[in-house]
Design an enzyme around this catalytic site. Sequence first.
Site, PDB file in Angstrom:
ATOM      1  N   HIS A 196     -85.813 -32.943  -5.531  1.00  0.00           N
ATOM      2  CA  HIS A 196     -85.051 -31.984  -6.343  1.00  0.00           C
ATOM      3  C   HIS A 196     -85.687 -31.681  -7.700  1.00  0.00           C
ATOM      4  O   HIS A 196     -85.013 -31.159  -8.586  1.00  0.00           O
ATOM      5  CB  HIS A 196     -83.613 -32.494  -6.544  1.00  0.00           C
ATOM      6  CG  HIS A 196     -82.795 -32.483  -5.278  1.00  0.00           C
ATOM      7  ND1 HIS A 196     -81.580 -33.111  -5.149  1.00  0.00           N
ATOM      8  CD2 HIS A 196     -83.032 -31.904  -4.065  1.00  0.00           C
ATOM      9  CE1 HIS A 196     -81.097 -32.913  -3.930  1.00  0.00           C
ATOM     10  NE2 HIS A 196     -81.964 -32.206  -3.251  1.00  0.00           N
TER      11      HIS A 196
ATOM     12  N   VAL B 249     -83.745 -36.592 -10.584  1.00  0.00           N
ATOM     13  CA  VAL B 249     -84.717 -35.822 -11.381  1.00  0.00           C
ATOM     14  C   VAL B 249     -85.042 -36.562 -12.672  1.00  0.00           C
ATOM     15  O   VAL B 249     -85.707 -36.019 -13.553  1.00  0.00           O
ATOM     16  CB  VAL B 249     -84.161 -34.409 -11.682  1.00  0.00           C
ATOM     17  CG1 VAL B 249     -83.996 -33.603 -10.395  1.00  0.00           C
ATOM     18  CG2 VAL B 249     -82.830 -34.460 -12.441  1.00  0.00           C
ATOM     19  N   ASP B 250     -84.577 -37.817 -12.785  1.00  0.00           N
ATOM     20  CA  ASP B 250     -84.660 -38.529 -14.067  1.00  0.00           C
ATOM     21  C   ASP B 250     -85.978 -39.241 -14.312  1.00  0.00           C
ATOM     22  O   ASP B 250     -86.265 -39.657 -15.447  1.00  0.00           O
ATOM     23  CB  ASP B 250     -83.486 -39.505 -14.212  1.00  0.00           C
ATOM     24  CG  ASP B 250     -83.356 -40.507 -13.047  1.00  0.00           C
ATOM     25  OD1 ASP B 250     -84.396 -40.883 -12.463  1.00  0.00           O
ATOM     26  OD2 ASP B 250     -82.216 -40.898 -12.733  1.00  0.00           O
TER      27      ASP B 250
ATOM     28  N   SER C   8     -74.267 -39.774  -2.048  1.00  0.00           N
ATOM     29  CA  SER C   8     -73.042 -39.419  -1.330  1.00  0.00           C
ATOM     30  C   SER C   8     -73.361 -38.803   0.031  1.00  0.00           C
ATOM     31  O   SER C   8     -72.462 -38.612   0.845  1.00  0.00           O
ATOM     32  CB  SER C   8     -72.205 -38.456  -2.167  1.00  0.00           C
ATOM     33  OG  SER C   8     -72.977 -37.345  -2.557  1.00  0.00           O
TER      34      SER C   8
ATOM     35  N   CYS D  10     -93.076 -15.764 -17.114  1.00  0.00           N
ATOM     36  CA  CYS D  10     -94.486 -15.898 -16.722  1.00  0.00           C
ATOM     37  C   CYS D  10     -94.727 -17.070 -15.765  1.00  0.00           C
ATOM     38  O   CYS D  10     -95.844 -17.249 -15.273  1.00  0.00           O
ATOM     39  CB  CYS D  10     -95.375 -16.033 -17.960  1.00  0.00           C
ATOM     40  SG  CYS D  10     -95.095 -17.531 -18.927  1.00  0.00           S
TER      41      CYS D  10
HETATM   42  P1  OAD Z   1     -73.684 -38.092  -6.026  1.00  0.00           P
HETATM   43  O1  OAD Z   1     -73.165 -38.079  -7.416  1.00  0.00           O
HETATM   44  O2  OAD Z   1     -73.176 -37.052  -5.089  1.00  0.00           O
HETATM   45  O3  OAD Z   1     -73.369 -39.469  -5.335  1.00  0.00           O
HETATM   46  C1  OAD Z   1     -73.642 -40.686  -5.965  1.00  0.00           C
HETATM   47  C2  OAD Z   1     -73.267 -41.777  -4.992  1.00  0.00           C
HETATM   48  O4  OAD Z   1     -73.648 -43.028  -5.556  1.00  0.00           O
HETATM   49  C3  OAD Z   1     -71.773 -41.868  -4.682  1.00  0.00           C
HETATM   50  O5  OAD Z   1     -71.613 -41.928  -3.270  1.00  0.00           O
HETATM   51  C4  OAD Z   1     -71.324 -43.176  -5.355  1.00  0.00           C
HETATM   52  O6  OAD Z   1     -70.326 -43.845  -4.609  1.00  0.00           O
HETATM   53  C5  OAD Z   1     -72.619 -43.971  -5.364  1.00  0.00           C
HETATM   54  N1  OAD Z   1     -72.787 -44.940  -6.445  1.00  0.00           N
HETATM   55  C6  OAD Z   1     -72.421 -44.844  -7.750  1.00  0.00           C
HETATM   56  N2  OAD Z   1     -72.851 -45.891  -8.451  1.00  0.00           N
HETATM   57  C7  OAD Z   1     -73.497 -46.707  -7.575  1.00  0.00           C
HETATM   58  C8  OAD Z   1     -74.199 -47.944  -7.684  1.00  0.00           C
HETATM   59  N3  OAD Z   1     -74.319 -48.585  -8.839  1.00  0.00           N
HETATM   60  N4  OAD Z   1     -74.753 -48.472  -6.560  1.00  0.00           N
HETATM   61  C9  OAD Z   1     -74.629 -47.828  -5.364  1.00  0.00           C
HETATM   62  N5  OAD Z   1     -74.000 -46.656  -5.204  1.00  0.00           N
HETATM   63  C10 OAD Z   1     -73.455 -46.094  -6.289  1.00  0.00           C
HETATM   64  O7  OAD Z   1     -75.274 -38.070  -6.132  1.00  0.00           O
HETATM   65  P2  OAD Z   1     -76.366 -37.609  -5.062  1.00  0.00           P
HETATM   66  O8  OAD Z   1     -75.971 -38.026  -3.691  1.00  0.00           O
HETATM   67  O9  OAD Z   1     -77.662 -38.043  -5.576  1.00  0.00           O
HETATM   68  O10 OAD Z   1     -78.586 -31.952  -6.730  1.00  0.00           O
HETATM   69  O11 OAD Z   1     -76.236 -36.038  -5.174  1.00  0.00           O
HETATM   70  C11 OAD Z   1     -77.097 -35.246  -4.445  1.00  0.00           C
HETATM   71  C12 OAD Z   1     -77.443 -34.015  -5.229  1.00  0.00           C
HETATM   72  O12 OAD Z   1     -76.261 -33.334  -5.629  1.00  0.00           O
HETATM   73  C13 OAD Z   1     -78.159 -34.268  -6.536  1.00  0.00           C
HETATM   74  O13 OAD Z   1     -79.528 -34.448  -6.385  1.00  0.00           O
HETATM   75  C14 OAD Z   1     -77.866 -33.035  -7.313  1.00  0.00           C
HETATM   76  C15 OAD Z   1     -76.398 -32.933  -7.031  1.00  0.00           C
HETATM   77  O14 OAD Z   1     -75.830 -31.718  -7.233  1.00  0.00           O
HETATM   78  C16 OAD Z   1     -78.885 -30.882  -7.459  1.00  0.00           C
HETATM   79  O15 OAD Z   1     -78.667 -30.833  -8.650  1.00  0.00           O
HETATM   80  C17 OAD Z   1     -79.497 -29.801  -6.676  1.00  0.00           C
END
Ligand code: OAD
Length: 264
Positions: free
Chosen positions: A139, A123-124, A210, A150
């Site tokens: 998201h 969302v950044d 993840s 409103c």
């Molecule tokens: P996560 O925080 O669940 O996962 C981040 C993933 O990135 C992990 O598997 C890390 O191992 C990996 N990681 C970290 N640094 C990295 C790098 N430099 N290069 C490659 N991989 C790296 O984030 P999301 O999968 O995006 O939703 O999470 C999904 C959703 O859960 C988000 O959109 C958010 C969250 O709750 C809502 O807020 C609804």
Amino acid sequence: MTLPEAATTITRLNVRVQTLPEGIARARHWLAEARRVLVLTGAGCSAESGVPTFRGAGGLWRQFRPETLATPEAFARDPKLVWEWYDWRRQRIAQAQPNPGHYALVELEQRLGDGFALFTQNVDGLHERAGSQRVWRLHGDIWLLRCTGCGRQERNLAAPLPVLPPRCDRCGALFRPGVVWFGEPLPADVLDAAFAAARRAEVCLVLGTSSVVYPAARIPQSALESGARVVEINLEPTELSDRVHLSLRGRTGELLPQIVQGAG
Ligand code: OAD
């Protein structure tokens, strides 16, 4: 965060184990051949920009799990707490710059044009700031404030926000962040576009996620079922790693430029 040396990590290609450089070369070759590429990104893509992930090391805020803060129930119970978390994230994002992984996706899009589609759970707004154009937000957008009274939406870049929780200056009701929370539906047009792209894609890149949050995590599965070659880049193994063609261990900001450069 400490990491194994990239060159000594192993990657998986179907059942055959390859070295990381071989995996990179294979992914580059597949990308060079592909005309339609679907990309799914998650918080790991922005980690090298200094934006905290949700899960894993350094991912938690004051020991709260995202599932306990990013919900309508949490907001109803304690809107100030939820807003403090989002305000903290907004401040981190405001200081962040896109990293080489974001720019590699811009380069890939320039090569593929309409054959490129980027679906992000982030969302950044960093993909857009890097220059990506064909971006679909699964998201929402952390810079949007949506009035719970409103329904008015306002783009607000203040970080920190002067008053927490913020209120609508038209009707006085609470603003909520313009993001999708657990238990809420994703925008139907974005999901439809994602599954349509998954059916067409020749290559699907799954970057820094993840792969535990649905329905986003279903998108690469759909691409797999439709015959796409699926390449994951992540620091760690995920739920998806054993099912994809190639799972590369490393940072997106380091591996993605190597895969994209010279692939066209
Ligand atoms: P996560 O925080 O669940 O996962 C981040 C993933 O990135 C992990 O598997 C890390 O191992 C990996 N990681 C970290 N640094 C990295 C790098 N430099 N290069 C490659 N991989 C790296 O984030 P999301 O999968 O995006 O939703 O999470 C999904 C959703 O859960 C988000 O959109 C958010 C969250 O709750 C809502 O807020 C609804």
